[in-house]
Every structure is written in C-alpha cells, then in structure tokens.
Design an enzyme around this catalytic site. Structure first.
Site, mmCIF file in Angstrom:
data_model
loop_
_atom_site.group_PDB
_atom_site.id
_atom_site.type_symbol
_atom_site.label_atom_id
_atom_site.label_comp_id
_atom_site.label_asym_id
_atom_site.label_seq_id
_atom_site.Cartn_x
_atom_site.Cartn_y
_atom_site.Cartn_z
ATOM 1 N N HIS A 37 57.143 55.777 66.592
ATOM 2 C CA HIS A 37 56.247 56.794 67.109
ATOM 3 C C HIS A 37 56.997 58.155 66.922
ATOM 4 O O HIS A 37 57.854 58.416 66.570
ATOM 5 C CB HIS A 37 56.388 56.725 68.731
ATOM 6 C CG HIS A 37 55.354 57.610 69.360
ATOM 7 N ND1 HIS A 37 55.506 59.100 69.594
ATOM 8 C CD2 HIS A 37 54.065 57.532 69.715
ATOM 9 C CE1 HIS A 37 54.487 59.666 70.024
ATOM 10 N NE2 HIS A 37 53.730 58.448 70.334
ATOM 11 N N GLU B 275 48.177 57.307 64.417
ATOM 12 C CA GLU B 275 48.185 58.644 65.322
ATOM 13 C C GLU B 275 48.576 59.872 64.447
ATOM 14 O O GLU B 275 49.572 60.088 64.195
ATOM 15 C CB GLU B 275 49.198 58.618 66.283
ATOM 16 C CG GLU B 275 48.975 57.267 67.333
ATOM 17 C CD GLU B 275 49.982 57.339 68.484
ATOM 18 O OE1 GLU B 275 49.630 57.455 69.694
ATOM 19 O OE2 GLU B 275 51.384 57.220 68.183
#
Length: 261
Positions: free
Chosen positions: A99, A171
């Site tokens: 992430h 993302e």
C-alpha cells in the site's frame, strides 16, 4: 455469472469495539442482500490485526477476512511482525501488500513488496497488491507504471514457482484520501490496460483488478465495464454506504453489464 469483488480496509480508524459493531452490521447486510446471497458480489474485509479473530467469527460465510500487512519471513526473531503463516493459520484468505502508505510512511521499497508478495503466496494467501502512480500521468503511462509494479512485485514468487490468485488494487497515490476518486474516464482507461495484462498472467489465474483511492457509492456504475470491483476505505465506514454499493452491483449484474472471467 456476473460477479463483482468488493473489499474494505478499515486501516486504523476504528477501535476494537467499533470494528466488532461494524462487522456485525456488515454480516447482517451480507446475509440479507441479494447481491451477496445470489453470488453477484464477493466481499472481503481487512480490519486491524487485533480484530481479525473477531471478524473471522462474525463474517463467517459472508466475507473473507484479511490482514493489512505481513512479514516477509514466516517465523523468527522479528519483534512486532506478523507472519503470513500465522495469518493463514487463523483462517484469513487475503493480505494487503505494498500500500502507498506503507511505502511513504514506513519506507517499504520494491524489494520489500516483492518479498511480501512471495510470503503471501507461499502461505496460500491472495495478496491485495496495491499499485498506482505517484502523480497524475497520461493514462497509458499510468498503466505502464502499474504493470511494471505488478510484474516486479510478482517476480520472486514466479521465480520460486509460487502461484495463486492476485487481487490488484489500482490506487493512484494522488487520489488516496482525496475528497473524490480519480475521474471515471481516467480509471477506465488505466484499468482496461492493467486488467488486460493481469488476465494474461497464466501463472496467477483468476486474478482480478479492483479500483481504490477514495472509491465511493456511485462509482462502480461508472467504471464497471473495466474493473472487477472496488477497494473501499472510509466511504464504507457507514454500512448504509456499503449497502448502496451492493445495490449497484446487483443492478449491474442482473442487467448483464459485464461478466466475471
């Protein structure tokens, strides 16, 4: 059968009691909503480590549960780390890897992401592999960077002969935490190219591409033809918002908007 993959990461927003309350609401929602009951939507939930056991019990039969990170090693003198072996032992099916916050706040490099992706697959976990460009680019350049990140992250697993399902979470870093997601046309243009690449990964069959980065109710309808689902954050903190997204998934699925491959 039409099918969407919807994931929620709670990050560190909730305490344990609030997580339990939220999971109970989501379990009730999942058991009653036609999108889940009829197999049009597949759910996964990623709470904090300490809430994983409770979430596993509450969401049993409704959603897979995962962890927000894992160690590169399976055991040893690594104070504070949690291994993929233990995560899998508890009954988790997914784990976040790479992430943007792990990269920016904790200095995770491509080497670390590569090792963690291998650790996930080595332990039978599907990595939720987070990829994205740091700044807005032309969509072809953004897709090229995401594909580079995917191939690099899976290189060690491939070399070790490991395979399994990979969930690629696109993302764009500049959209994480923003008031709005990236524009639907931009998401579609990037994800169509990334998804085509992921579908060609024959050693990682049944893999998927989902969009995160301030994903919200209403977005799935706008991008459904080019993604396999959504990766939700704060916009799913209210179970009613998750219900609205399940309503979208049901409407799209029953209309035959796209098909799970």
């Amino acid at each position: 059968m039409p099918r969407f993959l919807l994931g929620v990461s709670l990050k560190m927003y909730f305490g344990h009691a609030q997580t339990v309350e939220w999971c109970r609401a989501v379990a009730e929602l999942g058991r009653s909503h036609a999108a889940v009951r009829e197999g049009h939507a597949e759910l996964f939930v990623i709470p904090t480590y300490l809430s994983v056991p409770a979430a596993l019990g509450i969401l049993d039969g409704v959603a897979r549960v995962g962890a927000q990170d894992l160690a590169a090693a399976d055991s040893g003198a690594f104070t504070g780390e949690v291994s993929g072996a233990e995560i899998a032992e508890l009954g988790c099916g997914v784990v976040e890897v790479g992430h943007a916050e792990r990269r920016s706040l904790f200095g995770e490099t491509d080497d670390v992401v590569r090792a963690k992706a291998l650790a996930a697959l080595r332990n039978g976990l599907s990595p939720v592999l987070c990829v994205g460009e740091a700044a807005r680019l032309a969509h072809a350049d953004a897709a090229r960077e995401c594909i580079r990140q995917i191939d690099d992250a899976l290189a060690s697993a491939r070399a070790a002969g490991r395979s399994g399902r990979v969930i690629v979470a696109y993302e764009p870093h500049w959209a994480i935490g923003a008031s709005e997601p990236a524009e639907p046309a931009y998401i579609r243009a990037v994800c169509s190219l990334v998804r085509e690449h992921v579908q060609g990964l024959t050693d990682f069959r049944d893999s998927a591409v989902i969009y995160g980065g301030s994903a919200r109710p209403g977005l799935l309808t706008e991008i459904a033809d080019d993604v396999d689902g959504l990766f939700l954050g704060r916009f799913a903190h209210r179970p009613a918002s998750l219900e609205a997204i399940l309503d979208e998934a049901l409407a799209l699925a029953t209309a035959g908007a796209r098909y799970w491959t």
